[in-house]
Design a protein around this motif. Structure first.
Motif, short mmCIF file in Angstrom:
data_model
loop_
_atom_site.label_atom_id
_atom_site.label_comp_id
_atom_site.label_asym_id
_atom_site.label_seq_id
_atom_site.Cartn_x
_atom_site.Cartn_y
_atom_site.Cartn_z
N ALA A 43 -13.05 65.54 -57.82
CA ALA A 43 -13.60 65.05 -56.56
C ALA A 43 -12.50 64.68 -55.57
CB ALA A 43 -14.53 63.87 -56.80
N MET A 44 -11.42 64.07 -56.08
CA MET A 44 -10.29 63.75 -55.20
C MET A 44 -9.63 65.02 -54.68
SD MET A 44 -8.45 60.32 -56.69
CE MET A 44 -8.36 60.81 -58.41
N LEU A 45 -9.53 66.03 -55.53
CA LEU A 45 -9.00 67.32 -55.08
C LEU A 45 -9.90 67.92 -54.01
CD1 LEU A 45 -7.12 69.78 -55.30
CD2 LEU A 45 -8.52 70.59 -57.20
N ALA A 46 -11.22 67.84 -54.22
CA ALA A 46 -12.16 68.37 -53.24
C ALA A 46 -12.04 67.65 -51.91
CB ALA A 46 -13.59 68.24 -53.78
N GLU A 47 -11.87 66.34 -51.95
CA GLU A 47 -11.72 65.57 -50.71
C GLU A 47 -10.43 65.96 -49.99
OE1 GLU A 47 -12.18 62.91 -47.57
OE2 GLU A 47 -13.62 63.78 -49.00
N ARG A 48 -9.37 66.22 -50.74
CA ARG A 48 -8.12 66.66 -50.13
C ARG A 48 -8.31 68.01 -49.45
NH1 ARG A 48 -5.00 66.63 -54.48
NH2 ARG A 48 -4.79 64.38 -54.34
N LEU A 49 -9.03 68.91 -50.10
CA LEU A 49 -9.30 70.22 -49.50
C LEU A 49 -10.14 70.09 -48.23
CD1 LEU A 49 -10.09 72.34 -52.71
CD2 LEU A 49 -7.93 72.22 -51.44
N ARG A 50 -11.15 69.22 -48.30
CA ARG A 50 -12.01 69.03 -47.12
C ARG A 50 -11.20 68.55 -45.92
NH1 ARG A 50 -13.80 65.55 -43.99
NH2 ARG A 50 -12.70 63.88 -45.09
N ARG A 51 -10.33 67.57 -46.15
CA ARG A 51 -9.51 67.05 -45.06
C ARG A 51 -8.55 68.08 -44.52
NH1 ARG A 51 -7.71 60.94 -47.01
NH2 ARG A 51 -9.82 60.09 -47.29
N ALA A 61 -11.92 80.41 -34.12
CA ALA A 61 -13.19 79.67 -34.14
C ALA A 61 -13.06 78.21 -33.73
CB ALA A 61 -13.80 79.75 -35.54
N GLY A 62 -11.85 77.73 -33.50
CA GLY A 62 -11.68 76.32 -33.18
C GLY A 62 -11.75 75.48 -34.44
N ALA A 63 -12.59 74.45 -34.42
CA ALA A 63 -12.71 73.55 -35.56
C ALA A 63 -13.61 74.16 -36.63
CB ALA A 63 -13.26 72.21 -35.13
N VAL A 64 -13.20 74.02 -37.89
CA VAL A 64 -13.98 74.51 -39.03
C VAL A 64 -14.04 73.38 -40.06
CG1 VAL A 64 -14.05 76.13 -40.96
CG2 VAL A 64 -13.40 76.92 -38.69
N THR A 65 -15.21 73.17 -40.64
CA THR A 65 -15.35 72.17 -41.71
C THR A 65 -16.00 72.82 -42.93
OG1 THR A 65 -17.53 71.42 -40.94
CG2 THR A 65 -15.59 70.29 -40.04
N VAL A 66 -15.87 72.16 -44.07
CA VAL A 66 -16.48 72.65 -45.30
C VAL A 66 -17.27 71.53 -45.96
CG1 VAL A 66 -14.76 74.44 -45.74
CG2 VAL A 66 -14.39 72.12 -46.62
N SER A 67 -18.32 71.90 -46.65
CA SER A 67 -19.08 71.00 -47.50
C SER A 67 -18.82 71.40 -48.95
CB SER A 67 -20.58 71.10 -47.20
OG SER A 67 -20.84 70.77 -45.85
N ILE A 68 -18.62 70.40 -49.83
CA ILE A 68 -18.21 70.69 -51.20
C ILE A 68 -19.07 69.92 -52.19
CG2 ILE A 68 -16.28 70.73 -52.84
CD1 ILE A 68 -14.36 70.64 -50.49
N GLY A 69 -19.52 70.62 -53.23
CA GLY A 69 -20.22 69.99 -54.34
C GLY A 69 -19.36 70.06 -55.58
N LYS A 94 -24.45 69.44 -47.54
CA LYS A 94 -24.86 70.14 -46.32
C LYS A 94 -25.95 69.37 -45.58
CE LYS A 94 -23.75 74.88 -47.79
NZ LYS A 94 -24.31 76.22 -48.11
N THR A 95 -26.99 68.97 -46.32
CA THR A 95 -28.13 68.29 -45.68
C THR A 95 -27.78 66.86 -45.28
OG1 THR A 95 -28.99 67.61 -47.85
CG2 THR A 95 -29.82 69.68 -46.92
N GLY A 96 -26.73 66.31 -45.86
CA GLY A 96 -26.34 64.94 -45.53
C GLY A 96 -25.44 64.83 -44.32
N GLY A 97 -25.17 65.95 -43.65
CA GLY A 97 -24.37 65.90 -42.44
C GLY A 97 -23.19 66.84 -42.43
N ARG A 98 -22.94 67.55 -43.54
CA ARG A 98 -21.83 68.49 -43.65
C ARG A 98 -20.48 67.78 -43.59
NH1 ARG A 98 -23.55 73.84 -42.97
NH2 ARG A 98 -25.73 74.05 -42.34
N ASN A 99 -19.43 68.56 -43.80
CA ASN A 99 -18.05 68.04 -43.76
C ASN A 99 -17.90 66.84 -44.71
OD1 ASN A 99 -15.35 67.87 -42.99
ND2 ASN A 99 -15.81 66.47 -41.29
N GLN A 100 -18.34 67.00 -45.97
CA GLN A 100 -18.26 65.92 -46.94
C GLN A 100 -18.27 66.49 -48.35
OE1 GLN A 100 -22.37 63.91 -47.67
NE2 GLN A 100 -22.36 64.44 -45.46
#
Length: 283
Positions: A43-51, A61-69, A94-100
């Motif tokens: 999960a910490m690795l996933a958060e690092r990737l998201r950031r 495309a400008g800004a891009v975000t990812v959602s990770i499970g 995704k349903t909780g707001g994305r980018n998380q």
């Protein structure tokens, strides 16, 4: 779209460990396999990737975000079951707001007092039920809790490598000092299995030195170091193996409260000699 996907895979691959595997799964979905990795570290690795993705520039495309499970494969679980839990966590992200990042809950058969390391905690919380009554031992345990929280805060706050390294060095030094103090206490108290307990300490020390050495060379991440402290030292050892000598130390702690005694311990009420349900240290 192709340019964005290429840029995204380059970013992700650069932040993964050598043992991790990145694969495309469908149009805009990816799967990352992390061998020998607990849920909290993943999960910490996933958060690092998201950031990393959120801060990156995508000219097309400008800004891009990812959602990770995130999901940890459990004993006896099939690939389909494991993937379904990860996919459900992704859907919540995704349903909780994305980018998380969202972590899949553990199945009931694995939930228990030994399962303290989870992905979405803020800090380790000390509870009086973790005390053995000997001030030196309890103080060492509280210090390791504090070290774990400081390291976690540094990781999540993305402190510099020098700052994180200093915390890692300090926590390893505190583990060594605490083990030395604890061994003196249990030997002096006449704990029958003191020799076996010291062997456990030696094994943990060897693992700590190997892990920090691998961390220095870049073959292990700081998340692996935190996983070792929070799970192997705090959960499995401090809240598991250490409890076998509590009944040996508590009579001395009680005696310390009587006139004429000068032991460096403090008394604890008799009802704490048996704790049927350990409180979770994570909050």
């Amino acid at each position: 779209g192709d340019a964005v996907l290429k840029r995204l895979t380059t970013l992700l691959q650069a932040k993964l460990r050598s043992a991790d595997s990145l694969a495309r799964w469908g149009g805009e979905e990816f799967v990352i396999l992390c061998p020998n990795t607990g849920r909290s570290t993943a999960a910490m690795l996933a958060e690092r990737l998201r950031r990393e993705v959120a801060m990156a520039k995508f000219p097309e495309a400008g800004a891009v975000t990812v959602s990770i499970g995130v999901a940890e494969c459990e004993p006896g679980e099939s690939w389909e079951q494991w993937f379904e839990r990860a996919d459900e966590a992704l859907y919540r992200a995704k349903t909780g707001g994305r980018n998380q990042v969202q972590a899949a809950p553990e199945t009931p058969q694995r939930a228990g007092p030994e399962q303290y390391v989870v992905a979405n905690f803020v800090q380790l919380v000390w509870h009086p039920a973790y005390e053995c009554g000997n001030e030196l031992v309890d103080r060492g345990h509280r210090q390791l809790f504090a070290d774990a929280n400081e390291l976690l805060s540094a990781i999540l706050s993305e402190h510099t490598a020098e700052q994180v390294n200093a915390i890692v060095d300090r926590l390893v030094a505190d583990i060594l000092q605490h083990f030395c103090d604890e061994e003196t206490v249990i030997v002096d108290a006449g704990f029958p299995a003191a020799a076996e307990h010291i062997v456990l300490h030696r094994a943990l020390v060897d693992q700590a030195l190997k892990l920090t050495g691998a961390y220095r060379t870049g073959t292990k991440g700081v998340g692996d170091v935190f996983q070792f402290l929070a799970y192997d030292v705090v959960t499995k050892h401090m809240l598991g193996a250490d409890r076998v000598f509590f009944d040996t130390l508590r009579p001395q702690a009680a005696a310390a409260g009587r006139p004429g005694k000068r032991l460096s311990t403090r008394s604890k009420p008799p009802q704490r000699q048996s704790t049927p349900a350990m409180p979770d240290p994570l909050a």
